[in-house]
Motif scaffolding. Structure first.
Motif, mmCIF file in Angstrom:
data_model
loop_
_atom_site.group_PDB
_atom_site.id
_atom_site.type_symbol
_atom_site.label_atom_id
_atom_site.label_comp_id
_atom_site.label_asym_id
_atom_site.label_seq_id
_atom_site.Cartn_x
_atom_site.Cartn_y
_atom_site.Cartn_z
ATOM 1 N N GLY A 191 38.384 40.008 31.277
ATOM 2 C CA GLY A 191 37.928 39.852 32.647
ATOM 3 C C GLY A 191 39.088 39.895 33.622
ATOM 4 N N GLY A 192 38.789 39.698 34.897
ATOM 5 C CA GLY A 192 39.827 39.723 35.921
ATOM 6 C C GLY A 192 39.258 40.169 37.254
ATOM 7 N N ILE A 193 40.143 40.433 38.195
ATOM 8 C CA ILE A 193 39.755 40.865 39.540
ATOM 9 C C ILE A 193 40.203 42.305 39.749
ATOM 10 C CG2 ILE A 193 39.993 40.419 42.005
ATOM 11 C CD1 ILE A 193 38.524 38.220 40.502
ATOM 12 N N GLY A 194 39.281 43.125 40.215
ATOM 13 C CA GLY A 194 39.586 44.533 40.432
ATOM 14 C C GLY A 194 40.288 44.765 41.757
ATOM 15 N N PRO A 195 40.709 46.008 42.033
ATOM 16 C CA PRO A 195 41.394 46.347 43.293
ATOM 17 C C PRO A 195 40.542 46.027 44.530
ATOM 18 C CG PRO A 195 41.604 48.130 41.701
ATOM 19 C CD PRO A 195 40.604 47.169 41.138
ATOM 20 N N CYS A 196 39.213 45.961 44.345
ATOM 21 C CA CYS A 196 38.306 45.674 45.456
ATOM 22 C C CYS A 196 38.255 44.192 45.792
ATOM 23 C CB CYS A 196 36.896 46.154 45.110
ATOM 24 S SG CYS A 196 36.229 45.394 43.602
ATOM 25 N N GLY A 197 38.881 43.361 44.943
ATOM 26 C CA GLY A 197 38.872 41.923 45.178
ATOM 27 C C GLY A 197 37.707 41.205 44.552
ATOM 28 N N ARG A 198 36.890 41.920 43.795
ATOM 29 C CA ARG A 198 35.732 41.316 43.133
ATOM 30 C C ARG A 198 35.947 41.293 41.620
ATOM 31 N NH1 ARG A 198 31.170 40.936 46.163
ATOM 32 N NH2 ARG A 198 29.863 41.095 44.313
ATOM 33 N N PRO A 199 35.189 40.442 40.883
ATOM 34 C CA PRO A 199 35.297 40.430 39.423
ATOM 35 C C PRO A 199 35.002 41.815 38.857
ATOM 36 C CG PRO A 199 34.096 38.501 40.165
ATOM 37 C CD PRO A 199 34.275 39.381 41.379
ATOM 38 N N LEU A 200 35.634 42.150 37.745
ATOM 39 C CA LEU A 200 35.476 43.470 37.140
ATOM 40 C C LEU A 200 34.011 43.795 36.845
ATOM 41 C CD1 LEU A 200 38.412 43.457 34.560
ATOM 42 C CD2 LEU A 200 38.407 44.332 36.901
ATOM 43 N N CYS A 201 33.625 45.035 37.119
ATOM 44 C CA CYS A 201 32.252 45.467 36.850
ATOM 45 C C CYS A 201 31.906 45.326 35.370
ATOM 46 C CB CYS A 201 32.075 46.923 37.276
ATOM 47 S SG CYS A 201 32.242 47.209 39.047
ATOM 48 N N CYS A 202 32.877 45.682 34.515
ATOM 49 C CA CYS A 202 32.618 45.632 33.072
ATOM 50 C C CYS A 202 32.393 44.201 32.596
ATOM 51 C CB CYS A 202 33.768 46.272 32.296
ATOM 52 S SG CYS A 202 35.385 45.523 32.607
ATOM 53 N N GLU A 203 32.982 43.249 33.304
ATOM 54 C CA GLU A 203 32.842 41.844 32.937
ATOM 55 C C GLU A 203 31.530 41.260 33.441
ATOM 56 O OE1 GLU A 203 35.065 37.543 33.800
ATOM 57 O OE2 GLU A 203 35.554 39.326 34.969
ATOM 58 N N THR A 204 31.036 41.769 34.577
ATOM 59 C CA THR A 204 29.885 41.143 35.215
ATOM 60 C C THR A 204 28.537 41.811 34.943
ATOM 61 O OG1 THR A 204 30.363 42.432 37.217
ATOM 62 C CG2 THR A 204 31.257 40.196 37.098
ATOM 63 N N HIS A 205 28.503 43.169 34.862
ATOM 64 C CA HIS A 205 27.183 43.787 34.715
ATOM 65 C C HIS A 205 27.129 45.096 33.927
ATOM 66 C CE1 HIS A 205 28.877 45.644 38.394
ATOM 67 N NE2 HIS A 205 28.236 46.720 37.987
ATOM 68 N N LEU A 206 28.244 45.709 33.617
ATOM 69 C CA LEU A 206 28.196 46.976 32.879
ATOM 70 C C LEU A 206 28.012 46.722 31.388
ATOM 71 C CD1 LEU A 206 30.906 49.294 34.472
ATOM 72 C CD2 LEU A 206 28.437 49.343 34.776
ATOM 73 N N GLY A 207 26.855 47.123 30.858
ATOM 74 C CA GLY A 207 26.612 46.946 29.434
ATOM 75 C C GLY A 207 27.322 47.990 28.588
ATOM 76 N N ASP A 208 27.395 49.215 29.098
ATOM 77 C CA ASP A 208 28.043 50.320 28.387
ATOM 78 C C ASP A 208 29.029 51.011 29.311
ATOM 79 O OD1 ASP A 208 26.610 50.268 25.819
ATOM 80 O OD2 ASP A 208 24.867 50.805 27.027
ATOM 81 N N PHE A 209 30.029 51.647 28.700
ATOM 82 C CA PHE A 209 31.005 52.409 29.463
ATOM 83 C C PHE A 209 30.549 53.863 29.546
ATOM 84 C CE2 PHE A 209 33.850 48.982 27.866
ATOM 85 C CZ PHE A 209 34.245 48.496 29.105
ATOM 86 N N ALA A 210 30.308 54.343 30.767
ATOM 87 C CA ALA A 210 29.935 55.739 30.967
ATOM 88 C C ALA A 210 31.202 56.560 31.196
ATOM 89 C CB ALA A 210 29.001 55.867 32.165
ATOM 90 N N PRO A 211 31.188 57.833 30.816
ATOM 91 C CA PRO A 211 32.374 58.676 31.032
ATOM 92 C C PRO A 211 32.718 58.784 32.513
ATOM 93 C CG PRO A 211 30.820 59.728 29.527
ATOM 94 C CD PRO A 211 30.108 58.560 30.120
ATOM 95 N N VAL A 212 34.011 58.722 32.824
ATOM 96 C CA VAL A 212 34.501 58.870 34.197
ATOM 97 C C VAL A 212 35.575 59.950 34.184
ATOM 98 C CG1 VAL A 212 35.516 57.704 36.177
ATOM 99 C CG2 VAL A 212 34.093 56.414 34.585
#
Length: 274
Positions: free
Chosen positions: A156-177
């Motif tokens: 976990g941690g804080i992203g560049p946007c100042g919010r908790p990481l998406c992967c930590e809070t709500h992303l169940g799977d990693f989609a290709p980027v």
């Protein structure tokens, strides 16, 4: 159609479907379910619903019961065991001088297995480490190598946007980027600006990619000649969100913004409005 209930085993983890087994459940309730590795403790995140057979990974296992206070006490006890197991594993990694970093330790609900998650630059021969750990804990040991995105999700941690990481809070799977998504959104291609704390492209680049792909089909390209209410001009830049383009007029070189719905293309062949 099959009646199922959605269960997660960790925050923001993948949702797995189970047979509700005529047990009344609702989101927020903890349950004990059958899994391939035995009984597990999880949280209901979606109530009973019907889904297509194709969405089910066979065999569809069952919800055994609503979690009791005793079950919750076992989970808490396992968390304490995980802390001890982590310290021991770190010591063993140091003893064997293995080039790997321990990320997390997970006890199976029934204590039948301990999973050690780690990261490493390449393949690691951890056979001797597994033997040592099995001798200490006297249970089945599994070492699982994960990627840096999974590591960020666990820590976990804080992203560049100042919010908790998406992967930590709500992303169940990693989609290709891809870097193409950043280009479509006219973002700077500076790696430090479009990368997350995992040093990979930020997952949020994908959130609006479908919108930008659709807008790319209707937005005039930079350098294209268009007809505006003030005369012909060339597109200098575009803003897909506002659905506007900046046009440099041919008559006086003045630059003005226009909505794309108010523009017409100039035909290169007949030199007429299309």
């Amino acid at each position: 159609m099959v009646r199922v209930v959605g269960v997660r085993f960790r925050p923001a983890g993948k949702i797995y479907y189970f047979d509700p087994n005529d047990i009344e459940t609702q989101p927020g309730i903890a349950v004990i379910v059958e899994t391939a590795r035995g009984l597990e403790y999880g949280d209901v995140v979606s109530g009973v619903k019907s889904v297509e057979q194709e969405e089910i990974v066979a065999p569809l296992r069952k919800v055994v019961r609503i979690a009791t206070d005793k079950d919750k006490a076992i989970v808490q006890n396992n968390k304490q065991k995980e802390e001890r197991a982590s310290k021991i594993c770190l010591e063993k990694i140091s003893e064997h001088k293995l080039d790997m970093s321990l990320v997390n330790v997970e006890y199976a609900f029934d204590g039948s297995k301990i999973i050690f998650y780690f990261t490493a630059d390449g393949r690691v021969d951890f056979r001797d480490l597994v033997k040592d750990l099995a001798t200490v804990f006297r249970t089945r040991i599994e070492l699982r190598q994960i990627g840096v995105r999974d590591e960020a999700k666990m820590f976990g941690g804080i992203g560049p946007c100042g919010r908790p990481l998406c992967c930590e809070t709500h992303l169940g799977d990693f989609a290709p980027v891809s870097i193409k998504m950043a280009k479509q959104q006219n973002l700077t291609l500076n790696p430090s600006k479009i990368s997350g704390i995992c040093s990979r492209l930020m997952c949020c680049l994908r959130y609006e990619s479908e919108f930008y792909e659709e807008m790319e089909k209707v937005m005039p390209k930079v350098g294209q000649t268009v007809i505006t209410a003030d005369g012909p001009g060339k597109v200098v830049s575009s803003n897909a969100i506002k659905e506007m383009v900046l046009v440099e007029l041919q008559d006086d070189s003045v630059r003005k913004e226009y909505l794309i719905k108010d523009l017409k293309k100039k035909c290169d062949i007949c030199d007429k409005k299309c």
